[in-house]
Design a protein around this motif. Structure first.
Motif, PDB file in Angstrom:
ATOM      1  N   GLY A 199       0.877  -1.166   0.000  1.00  0.00           N
ATOM      2  CA  GLY A 199       0.000   0.000   0.000  1.00  0.00           C
ATOM      3  C   GLY A 199       0.909   1.209   0.000  1.00  0.00           C
ATOM      4  O   GLY A 199       1.893   1.265  -0.723  1.00  0.00           O
ATOM      5  N   LYS A 200       0.573   2.159   0.852  1.00  0.00           N
ATOM      6  CA  LYS A 200       1.464   3.312   1.011  1.00  0.00           C
ATOM      7  C   LYS A 200       2.824   2.831   1.510  1.00  0.00           C
ATOM      8  O   LYS A 200       3.863   3.291   1.061  1.00  0.00           O
ATOM      9  CB  LYS A 200       0.847   4.306   1.989  1.00  0.00           C
ATOM     10  CG  LYS A 200       1.604   5.579   2.102  1.00  0.00           C
ATOM     11  CD  LYS A 200       0.873   6.586   2.963  1.00  0.00           C
ATOM     12  CE  LYS A 200       1.636   7.882   3.013  1.00  0.00           C
ATOM     13  NZ  LYS A 200       0.965   8.877   3.816  1.00  0.00           N
ATOM     14  N   LEU A 201       2.815   1.893   2.451  1.00  0.00           N
ATOM     15  CA  LEU A 201       4.020   1.228   2.933  1.00  0.00           C
ATOM     16  C   LEU A 201       3.805  -0.277   2.850  1.00  0.00           C
ATOM     17  O   LEU A 201       2.704  -0.758   3.120  1.00  0.00           O
ATOM     18  CB  LEU A 201       4.329   1.638   4.378  1.00  0.00           C
ATOM     19  CG  LEU A 201       4.680   3.110   4.591  1.00  0.00           C
ATOM     20  CD1 LEU A 201       4.789   3.411   6.078  1.00  0.00           C
ATOM     21  CD2 LEU A 201       5.967   3.480   3.884  1.00  0.00           C
ATOM     22  N   PRO A 202       4.844  -1.040   2.512  1.00  0.00           N
ATOM     23  CA  PRO A 202       4.655  -2.491   2.364  1.00  0.00           C
ATOM     24  C   PRO A 202       4.535  -3.200   3.710  1.00  0.00           C
ATOM     25  O   PRO A 202       5.198  -2.851   4.678  1.00  0.00           O
ATOM     26  CB  PRO A 202       5.911  -2.936   1.621  1.00  0.00           C
ATOM     27  CG  PRO A 202       6.923  -1.885   1.900  1.00  0.00           C
ATOM     28  CD  PRO A 202       6.184  -0.613   2.110  1.00  0.00           C
ATOM     29  N   ALA A 203       3.681  -4.209   3.740  1.00  0.00           N
ATOM     30  CA  ALA A 203       3.562  -5.084   4.907  1.00  0.00           C
ATOM     31  C   ALA A 203       4.369  -6.337   4.611  1.00  0.00           C
ATOM     32  O   ALA A 203       4.318  -6.877   3.503  1.00  0.00           O
ATOM     33  CB  ALA A 203       2.108  -5.432   5.166  1.00  0.00           C
ATOM     34  N   MET A 204       5.128  -6.789   5.601  1.00  0.00           N
ATOM     35  CA  MET A 204       6.000  -7.946   5.434  1.00  0.00           C
ATOM     36  C   MET A 204       5.783  -8.937   6.566  1.00  0.00           C
ATOM     37  O   MET A 204       5.391  -8.546   7.664  1.00  0.00           O
ATOM     38  CB  MET A 204       7.461  -7.505   5.407  1.00  0.00           C
ATOM     39  CG  MET A 204       7.790  -6.546   4.298  1.00  0.00           C
ATOM     40  SD  MET A 204       9.537  -6.138   4.298  1.00  0.00           S
ATOM     41  CE  MET A 204       9.616  -5.094   2.870  1.00  0.00           C
ATOM     42  N   ASN A 213       9.084   0.915   6.700  1.00  0.00           N
ATOM     43  CA  ASN A 213       9.128   2.332   6.340  1.00  0.00           C
ATOM     44  C   ASN A 213       9.811   2.574   5.002  1.00  0.00           C
ATOM     45  O   ASN A 213       9.839   3.697   4.525  1.00  0.00           O
ATOM     46  CB  ASN A 213       9.831   3.137   7.429  1.00  0.00           C
ATOM     47  CG  ASN A 213       9.011   3.206   8.688  1.00  0.00           C
ATOM     48  OD1 ASN A 213       7.791   3.196   8.628  1.00  0.00           O
ATOM     49  ND2 ASN A 213       9.669   3.251   9.820  1.00  0.00           N
ATOM     50  N   VAL A 214      10.404   1.548   4.417  1.00  0.00           N
ATOM     51  CA  VAL A 214      11.083   1.665   3.131  1.00  0.00           C
ATOM     52  C   VAL A 214      10.214   1.019   2.065  1.00  0.00           C
ATOM     53  O   VAL A 214       9.638  -0.041   2.284  1.00  0.00           O
ATOM     54  CB  VAL A 214      12.466   0.980   3.182  1.00  0.00           C
ATOM     55  CG1 VAL A 214      13.124   0.985   1.820  1.00  0.00           C
ATOM     56  CG2 VAL A 214      13.353   1.652   4.210  1.00  0.00           C
ATOM     57  N   ARG A 215      10.143   1.677   0.925  1.00  0.00           N
ATOM     58  CA  ARG A 215       9.347   1.138  -0.177  1.00  0.00           C
ATOM     59  C   ARG A 215      10.173   1.179  -1.445  1.00  0.00           C
ATOM     60  O   ARG A 215      10.935   2.105  -1.663  1.00  0.00           O
ATOM     61  CB  ARG A 215       8.095   1.983  -0.350  1.00  0.00           C
ATOM     62  CG  ARG A 215       7.205   1.459  -1.423  1.00  0.00           C
ATOM     63  CD  ARG A 215       5.917   2.217  -1.496  1.00  0.00           C
ATOM     64  NE  ARG A 215       5.103   1.605  -2.534  1.00  0.00           N
ATOM     65  CZ  ARG A 215       4.152   2.215  -3.162  1.00  0.00           C
ATOM     66  NH1 ARG A 215       3.852   3.443  -2.854  1.00  0.00           N
ATOM     67  NH2 ARG A 215       3.477   1.596  -4.088  1.00  0.00           N
ATOM     68  N   SER A 216      10.012   0.173  -2.279  1.00  0.00           N
ATOM     69  CA  SER A 216      10.695   0.128  -3.563  1.00  0.00           C
ATOM     70  C   SER A 216       9.666  -0.152  -4.650  1.00  0.00           C
ATOM     71  O   SER A 216       8.783  -0.993  -4.479  1.00  0.00           O
ATOM     72  CB  SER A 216      11.761  -0.970  -3.566  1.00  0.00           C
ATOM     73  OG  SER A 216      12.291  -1.132  -4.869  1.00  0.00           O
ATOM     74  N   ASP A 261       7.454 -11.200  -3.041  1.00  0.00           N
ATOM     75  CA  ASP A 261       8.920 -11.086  -3.083  1.00  0.00           C
ATOM     76  C   ASP A 261       9.508 -11.294  -1.703  1.00  0.00           C
ATOM     77  O   ASP A 261       8.889 -10.957  -0.681  1.00  0.00           O
ATOM     78  CB  ASP A 261       9.340  -9.708  -3.596  1.00  0.00           C
ATOM     79  CG  ASP A 261       9.140  -9.528  -5.081  1.00  0.00           C
ATOM     80  OD1 ASP A 261       8.824 -10.528  -5.765  1.00  0.00           O
ATOM     81  OD2 ASP A 261       9.291  -8.390  -5.562  1.00  0.00           O
ATOM     82  N   ASN A 262      10.720 -11.837  -1.656  1.00  0.00           N
ATOM     83  CA  ASN A 262      11.453 -11.986  -0.398  1.00  0.00           C
ATOM     84  C   ASN A 262      12.478 -10.876  -0.273  1.00  0.00           C
ATOM     85  O   ASN A 262      13.136 -10.516  -1.259  1.00  0.00           O
ATOM     86  CB  ASN A 262      12.143 -13.348  -0.331  1.00  0.00           C
ATOM     87  CG  ASN A 262      11.149 -14.465  -0.140  1.00  0.00           C
ATOM     88  OD1 ASN A 262      10.192 -14.331   0.601  1.00  0.00           O
ATOM     89  ND2 ASN A 262      11.376 -15.575  -0.821  1.00  0.00           N
TER      90      ASN A 262
END
Length: 141
Positions: free
Chosen positions: A55-60, A75-78, A85-86
């Protein structure tokens, strides 16, 4: 009404230069603080996390050695990341939900940004101070 004289010209340039010097030194101090916290920090365990939502920030999510699944928002997004993805992460073994991407952007970006800005302000402050002082003396040498 307050009376006084305004600082103008080269004197103002030297004053602004000193302000930038102080801001630059402050930025470098913040960079050292951030880098020190990360260097001896709490993110000592590593794992591979799977991106489960973007979303705005990825959930992992990642699985710990005891089998428990930890989910956190990063807090980092690519733009190259896709769901599934891993990504290599580093986390605090005492608080596994305190995790970051194990790379420059996740671990060192705050220190790097503060250092870059602090260095730029410091250099600009030195230049402005020197120019202001030389101009006040009546010329360049």
């Amino acid at each position: 009404m307050a009376t006084g004289t305004r600082v103008r010209g080269p004197a103002a340039l030297a004053i602004i230069g000193r302000i930038f010097l102080v801001l630059g030194l402050g930025g470098l101090a913040v960079a050292v603080y951030f880098a020190g916290n990360e260097w001896r920090g709490r993110h000592t365990a590593t794992a591979s996390a799977r991106i489960v939502a973007i979303g705005k920030l990825p959930a992992m999510e990642f699985t710990m050695a005891d089998g428990s699944v930890i989910r956190f928002t990063n807090n980092v997004r690519s733009s190259s990341w896709q769901v599934g993805d891993n990504v290599a992460i580093a986390y605090d073994p005492g608080n596994p939900s305190d995790a970051v991407v194990d790379g420059f952007a996740g671990r060192w970006f705050p220190a790097g940004l503060a250092g870059l800005l602090g260095g730029a302000f410091l250099i600009l402050g030195v230049v402005l101070t020197v120019i202001g002082r030389r101009t006040q003396r009546g010329g360049t040498r």
